[in-house]
Design a protein around this motif. Sequence first.
Motif, PDB file in Angstrom:
ATOM      1  N   ALA A 219      55.836  42.149   1.155  1.00  0.00           N
ATOM      2  CA  ALA A 219      54.508  41.618   1.486  1.00  0.00           C
ATOM      3  C   ALA A 219      54.598  40.105   1.705  1.00  0.00           C
ATOM      4  CB  ALA A 219      53.547  41.939   0.357  1.00  0.00           C
ATOM      5  N   ALA A 220      55.423  39.436   0.890  1.00  0.00           N
ATOM      6  CA  ALA A 220      55.549  37.974   1.028  1.00  0.00           C
ATOM      7  C   ALA A 220      56.095  37.610   2.405  1.00  0.00           C
ATOM      8  CB  ALA A 220      56.450  37.421  -0.066  1.00  0.00           C
ATOM      9  N   VAL A 221      57.089  38.368   2.862  1.00  0.00           N
ATOM     10  CA  VAL A 221      57.652  38.079   4.187  1.00  0.00           C
ATOM     11  C   VAL A 221      56.588  38.288   5.263  1.00  0.00           C
ATOM     12  CG1 VAL A 221      59.431  38.702   5.870  1.00  0.00           C
ATOM     13  CG2 VAL A 221      60.010  38.610   3.462  1.00  0.00           C
ATOM     14  N   TYR A 222      55.737  39.301   5.064  1.00  0.00           N
ATOM     15  CA  TYR A 222      54.649  39.523   6.028  1.00  0.00           C
ATOM     16  C   TYR A 222      53.754  38.278   6.093  1.00  0.00           C
ATOM     17  CZ  TYR A 222      50.609  41.451   8.423  1.00  0.00           C
ATOM     18  OH  TYR A 222      49.597  41.646   9.335  1.00  0.00           O
ATOM     19  N   VAL A 223      53.366  37.787   4.903  1.00  0.00           N
ATOM     20  CA  VAL A 223      52.483  36.611   4.840  1.00  0.00           C
ATOM     21  C   VAL A 223      53.091  35.440   5.618  1.00  0.00           C
ATOM     22  CG1 VAL A 223      51.552  34.863   3.245  1.00  0.00           C
ATOM     23  CG2 VAL A 223      51.429  37.297   2.648  1.00  0.00           C
ATOM     24  N   HIS A 224      54.384  35.230   5.419  1.00  0.00           N
ATOM     25  CA  HIS A 224      55.028  34.081   6.080  1.00  0.00           C
ATOM     26  C   HIS A 224      55.205  34.310   7.578  1.00  0.00           C
ATOM     27  CE1 HIS A 224      55.886  31.583   2.575  1.00  0.00           C
ATOM     28  NE2 HIS A 224      55.977  32.739   1.914  1.00  0.00           N
ATOM     29  N   ARG A 225      55.669  35.510   7.950  1.00  0.00           N
ATOM     30  CA  ARG A 225      55.878  35.766   9.385  1.00  0.00           C
ATOM     31  C   ARG A 225      54.586  35.582  10.164  1.00  0.00           C
ATOM     32  NH1 ARG A 225      58.979  41.451  10.402  1.00  0.00           N
ATOM     33  NH2 ARG A 225      61.075  40.970   9.672  1.00  0.00           N
ATOM     34  N   VAL A 226      53.509  36.233   9.702  1.00  0.00           N
ATOM     35  CA  VAL A 226      52.265  36.179  10.490  1.00  0.00           C
ATOM     36  C   VAL A 226      51.644  34.784  10.432  1.00  0.00           C
ATOM     37  CG1 VAL A 226      51.830  38.642  10.190  1.00  0.00           C
ATOM     38  CG2 VAL A 226      50.677  37.018   8.673  1.00  0.00           C
ATOM     39  N   GLY A 227      52.040  34.032   9.410  1.00  0.00           N
ATOM     40  CA  GLY A 227      51.529  32.664   9.287  1.00  0.00           C
ATOM     41  C   GLY A 227      52.119  31.700  10.299  1.00  0.00           C
ATOM     42  N   ARG A 228      52.991  32.190  11.189  1.00  0.00           N
ATOM     43  CA  ARG A 228      53.473  31.297  12.266  1.00  0.00           C
ATOM     44  C   ARG A 228      52.378  31.100  13.293  1.00  0.00           C
ATOM     45  NH1 ARG A 228      55.529  28.895   9.391  1.00  0.00           N
ATOM     46  NH2 ARG A 228      55.055  30.457   7.847  1.00  0.00           N
ATOM     47  N   THR A 229      51.360  31.946  13.289  1.00  0.00           N
ATOM     48  CA  THR A 229      50.222  31.712  14.177  1.00  0.00           C
ATOM     49  C   THR A 229      49.024  31.300  13.304  1.00  0.00           C
ATOM     50  OG1 THR A 229      48.859  32.650  15.943  1.00  0.00           O
ATOM     51  CG2 THR A 229      49.495  34.165  14.213  1.00  0.00           C
ATOM     52  N   GLY A 230      47.968  30.838  13.963  1.00  0.00           N
ATOM     53  CA  GLY A 230      46.783  30.427  13.195  1.00  0.00           C
ATOM     54  C   GLY A 230      47.032  29.189  12.364  1.00  0.00           C
ATOM     55  N   ARG A 231      47.874  28.272  12.853  1.00  0.00           N
ATOM     56  CA  ARG A 231      48.203  27.069  12.078  1.00  0.00           C
ATOM     57  C   ARG A 231      47.004  26.129  12.040  1.00  0.00           C
ATOM     58  NH1 ARG A 231      52.625  27.933   9.426  1.00  0.00           N
ATOM     59  NH2 ARG A 231      53.413  25.791   9.545  1.00  0.00           N
ATOM     60  N   ALA A 232      46.877  25.436  10.939  1.00  0.00           N
ATOM     61  CA  ALA A 232      45.814  24.435  10.746  1.00  0.00           C
ATOM     62  C   ALA A 232      44.431  24.984  11.106  1.00  0.00           C
ATOM     63  CB  ALA A 232      46.121  23.169  11.550  1.00  0.00           C
ATOM     64  N   GLY A 233      44.195  26.209  10.716  1.00  0.00           N
ATOM     65  CA  GLY A 233      42.860  26.801  10.893  1.00  0.00           C
ATOM     66  C   GLY A 233      42.559  27.301  12.292  1.00  0.00           C
ATOM     67  N   ARG A 234      43.558  27.286  13.195  1.00  0.00           N
ATOM     68  CA  ARG A 234      43.287  27.729  14.577  1.00  0.00           C
ATOM     69  C   ARG A 234      42.928  29.207  14.624  1.00  0.00           C
ATOM     70  NH1 ARG A 234      45.555  23.794  18.223  1.00  0.00           N
ATOM     71  NH2 ARG A 234      45.973  22.069  16.816  1.00  0.00           N
ATOM     72  N   GLU A 235      41.908  29.505  15.413  1.00  0.00           N
ATOM     73  CA  GLU A 235      41.434  30.888  15.536  1.00  0.00           C
ATOM     74  C   GLU A 235      42.108  31.575  16.714  1.00  0.00           C
ATOM     75  OE1 GLU A 235      39.018  32.568  13.823  1.00  0.00           O
ATOM     76  OE2 GLU A 235      38.435  30.976  12.432  1.00  0.00           O
ATOM     77  N   GLY A 236      42.088  32.901  16.711  1.00  0.00           N
ATOM     78  CA  GLY A 236      42.514  33.648  17.893  1.00  0.00           C
ATOM     79  C   GLY A 236      43.926  34.195  17.822  1.00  0.00           C
ATOM     80  N   GLY A 237      44.677  33.838  16.796  1.00  0.00           N
ATOM     81  CA  GLY A 237      46.044  34.356  16.668  1.00  0.00           C
ATOM     82  C   GLY A 237      46.036  35.840  16.313  1.00  0.00           C
ATOM     83  N   ILE A 238      47.059  36.551  16.804  1.00  0.00           N
ATOM     84  CA  ILE A 238      47.135  37.996  16.531  1.00  0.00           C
ATOM     85  C   ILE A 238      48.485  38.322  15.894  1.00  0.00           C
ATOM     86  CG2 ILE A 238      47.147  40.306  17.588  1.00  0.00           C
ATOM     87  CD1 ILE A 238      45.407  39.286  19.791  1.00  0.00           C
ATOM     88  N   ALA A 239      48.456  39.186  14.890  1.00  0.00           N
ATOM     89  CA  ALA A 239      49.702  39.649  14.275  1.00  0.00           C
ATOM     90  C   ALA A 239      49.799  41.161  14.470  1.00  0.00           C
ATOM     91  CB  ALA A 239      49.703  39.315  12.797  1.00  0.00           C
ATOM     92  N   VAL A 240      50.767  41.595  15.253  1.00  0.00           N
ATOM     93  CA  VAL A 240      50.938  43.026  15.527  1.00  0.00           C
ATOM     94  C   VAL A 240      52.126  43.542  14.718  1.00  0.00           C
ATOM     95  CG1 VAL A 240      51.298  44.753  17.337  1.00  0.00           C
ATOM     96  CG2 VAL A 240      50.221  42.569  17.912  1.00  0.00           C
ATOM     97  N   THR A 241      51.909  44.587  13.954  1.00  0.00           N
ATOM     98  CA  THR A 241      53.007  45.163  13.179  1.00  0.00           C
ATOM     99  C   THR A 241      53.174  46.628  13.562  1.00  0.00           C
ATOM    100  OG1 THR A 241      52.465  43.701  11.346  1.00  0.00           O
ATOM    101  CG2 THR A 241      53.880  45.577  10.829  1.00  0.00           C
ATOM    102  N   TYR A 242      54.332  46.965  14.112  1.00  0.00           N
ATOM    103  CA  TYR A 242      54.611  48.356  14.453  1.00  0.00           C
ATOM    104  C   TYR A 242      55.266  49.053  13.267  1.00  0.00           C
ATOM    105  CZ  TYR A 242      53.865  47.012  19.315  1.00  0.00           C
ATOM    106  OH  TYR A 242      53.308  46.558  20.481  1.00  0.00           O
ATOM    107  N   TYR A 243      54.898  50.315  13.063  1.00  0.00           N
ATOM    108  CA  TYR A 243      55.640  51.075  12.059  1.00  0.00           C
ATOM    109  C   TYR A 243      55.909  52.480  12.562  1.00  0.00           C
ATOM    110  CZ  TYR A 243      51.159  53.026  10.282  1.00  0.00           C
ATOM    111  OH  TYR A 243      49.951  53.644  10.147  1.00  0.00           O
ATOM    112  N   THR A 244      56.998  53.018  12.065  1.00  0.00           N
ATOM    113  CA  THR A 244      57.433  54.348  12.488  1.00  0.00           C
ATOM    114  C   THR A 244      57.364  55.299  11.292  1.00  0.00           C
ATOM    115  OG1 THR A 244      59.704  53.935  11.876  1.00  0.00           O
ATOM    116  CG2 THR A 244      59.087  53.324  14.124  1.00  0.00           C
ATOM    117  N   LYS A 245      57.784  56.528  11.545  1.00  0.00           N
ATOM    118  CA  LYS A 245      57.804  57.528  10.450  1.00  0.00           C
ATOM    119  C   LYS A 245      58.605  57.027   9.257  1.00  0.00           C
ATOM    120  CE  LYS A 245      59.383  61.206  12.645  1.00  0.00           C
ATOM    121  NZ  LYS A 245      59.415  61.248  14.049  1.00  0.00           N
ATOM    122  N   GLU A 246      59.766  56.404   9.577  1.00  0.00           N
ATOM    123  CA  GLU A 246      60.653  55.938   8.508  1.00  0.00           C
ATOM    124  C   GLU A 246      60.009  54.842   7.664  1.00  0.00           C
ATOM    125  OE1 GLU A 246      61.552  56.269  11.643  1.00  0.00           O
ATOM    126  OE2 GLU A 246      62.961  57.948  11.478  1.00  0.00           O
TER     127      GLU A 246
END
Length: 718
Positions: free
Chosen positions: A571-598
């Motif tokens: 979960a921590a890695v998720y927080v950091h990865r998606v935090g590369r967008t939306g810096r300094a309060g910027r709106e409009g960033g999207i975080a897409v996470t794909y998952y498979t059966k595995e």
Amino acid sequence: MDAFKLLTRSTKLKPASSASDSRLPSTGKAANPQLFRTAETDKLESAKNGKKRKRGAAVQQDEEDIPDLDFFSSNKRPATSVTETAATAEDDEKVSAENAASDDDDSMDEVERRTILNSHKIKVTDMRDLEKTQAQPTSTTDSKKKKKKSKKEEAPTLSKKEQKRARRLFPEPLLNFKELRSKYKISSRLAENVADQGFTVPTEVQLGTLPLLLGESSEPDLLVVAPTGSGKTLSFLIPVINKIVRHHHSNPDEHGILSVVVAPTRELASQIVNEGRKLVAGTGVKIALMRKGMRVGDHGDANVLDENSEESSGSEDEDAESKPAKERANIPVTKSDILVTTPLMLVNALSANRTTSMATLPLVRSLVMDEADVLLDPLFREQTLDIWKSCSHPDLRVGLWSATMGSNIEDLTKSTIRERLEELGQKPSEPHALLRLVVGLKDSAIPNIDHKLVYAATEQGKLMGLRQLLRPAAASPSDIRLRPPFLIFTQTIPRAVALHSELKYDIPAEAGGSSRIAVLHSDLSDGQRSDIMRDFRKGEIWILVTTDLLARGVDFRGINGVVNYDIPNSAAVYVHRVGRTGRAGREGGIAVTYYTKEDIPYVKSIANIIDVSEKLRGGEEGDKSIQKWLLDALPNLSKNSKKDMKRHGVKARQAPRLTDKEDDGKGARGMRISTKSGFERRLENNRRGAIEASRNRKAAAAASGNVSDTGSWGGLDD
Ligand SMILES: Nc1ncnc2c1ncn2[C@@H]1O[C@H](COP(=O)(O)OP(=O)(O)OP(=O)(O)O)[C@@H](O)[C@H]1O
């Protein structure tokens, strides 16, 4: 150039100036950098600031102050001519009488402080044992002291809840950057450099930590947990630089490394140096990136490198290894005041690549650990603790900063502070506190981005989904529309490489073709890594495929989104990865996470993070991307499986042979990154084999003097 339009090859798309586009991080319009505030605090802060300011006003002012940006242009304002002159003592004492007088007027009572801190979701806690807290209260107000005194008497009978309450502090917040000079009397040059960055509103973490680190009471050791992109770098650099300016005035003869900033990756360390250089201009303070071959530590010799020459060279990434061997042999000791380093680099320098015992850094008064939780994770722990213990000055203060921090890190910090002092056999010249400051909810993702958790069933499904993001014209209106520039994260280096080669011809030639997509990972040379970082920042590369190397700390201001092609290991890695967008309060960033059966067993912790982030954002229940039924349906992961996942990622993706060329193993087949069918791949392999065989035959014929190709054909390989 509109990257999106070029990628879609469509003329029917809305122009870039449409309402939804203007909300994108890459449009460059600065948002209010504060993530949490209420109308009530707005009023209070405005009154304290001596002017009426509505919520929108801060945003508006920012927009005026920060010029329009390219994708990734740095946040520089038009250059102010700053000469590299050392600040004088006189300069620093030059605080106007008016400002000094206003200090008293500005001071807040406890209710006001509480209101402001609470509305910004800032929580300050004294981490020491309660007895110590009561023996040496950190100065906030008289009433606070009285309160603590009365608690002391009750201490033995306090319930856990009461103890928690007793530890809460409500220090004075920073209302605006002008106060840095007027109230906290920082170096005027440093204050100018901060103003030159064009920031007007302090972010929550700046609002909370700067008074603690710059205030009159003894500087504390500090643990800070604050959202990604919330301006932690400025929060630790301003106090460190100011302390050194003061130190230079009071100890003009003491030269050497006074502060060490440790960061987990070279990219982040280099970025910190760049930020630092903007702030130290004209203050006489020098900041440098640790480079291979640089000599640091107490080696008892006086051969000293003049960092001025390094500063003027301006190359952030030039390292000693790139210098000719003759020059390298004579690499001198650094003369920087602030050394920014990765753990291994400094440990190697202090221990001659682990061949001697660690040299000491006797002058270091400030040790900053950026991304502290990863620095104290087993991967880096030994190295980080070695550096910590090599800082032998009794008045060392430590700062641990991250967007995520487990309680094990707090315990480790406490015990290391204690052990280090015991080993030193010396006491600090004045007692000081260990405080923890948390902004928002600990370990949560920023609320100003959209999270999309997408079930893709198989590896092929993920690739198809990603291709749709690259060719958005083909997508239906309900599909995710992610505009470049964006980052794509994979679990391993081979997967990043394989995904890059799969996608590189997907970008149309008129959009720049394969040069628009690149892959960055730690197997590349330092030079290649720097070049890719530079081109991505400049907007020449639009899509960067990478590993967790870039998951933390790295600040690309204009990133519109993040794609987790492979789900993150925790979960921590998720927080950091998606935090590369939306810096300094910027709106409009999207975080897409794909998952498979595995991935299904591992998705719940990520879904929880998204759920909390959406709750923080507010809004209707129906708007949420994570529905309750999904959370209930996803399985929980045992502690051991979590640990295993954190260390190794999804097992099936660990297989190293994943490219088409190499991968014929059955185990990794399902995890292969390719949209080609087995039949197509076999044909391709056979064609490759035939060409190879023909080449060999020609070579053999040439060697035997018979150049005519009369040999029989060996047939297709299977
Ligand atoms: N007060 C401010 N107003 C507007 N922008 C700011 C302010 N302070 C910092 N920034 C900008 O915010 C961005 C993110 O800052 P920074 O890299 O320090 O974040 P961080 O908290 O360290 O994030 P991470 O946890 O991802 O490392 C930078 O581009 C920085 O210039």
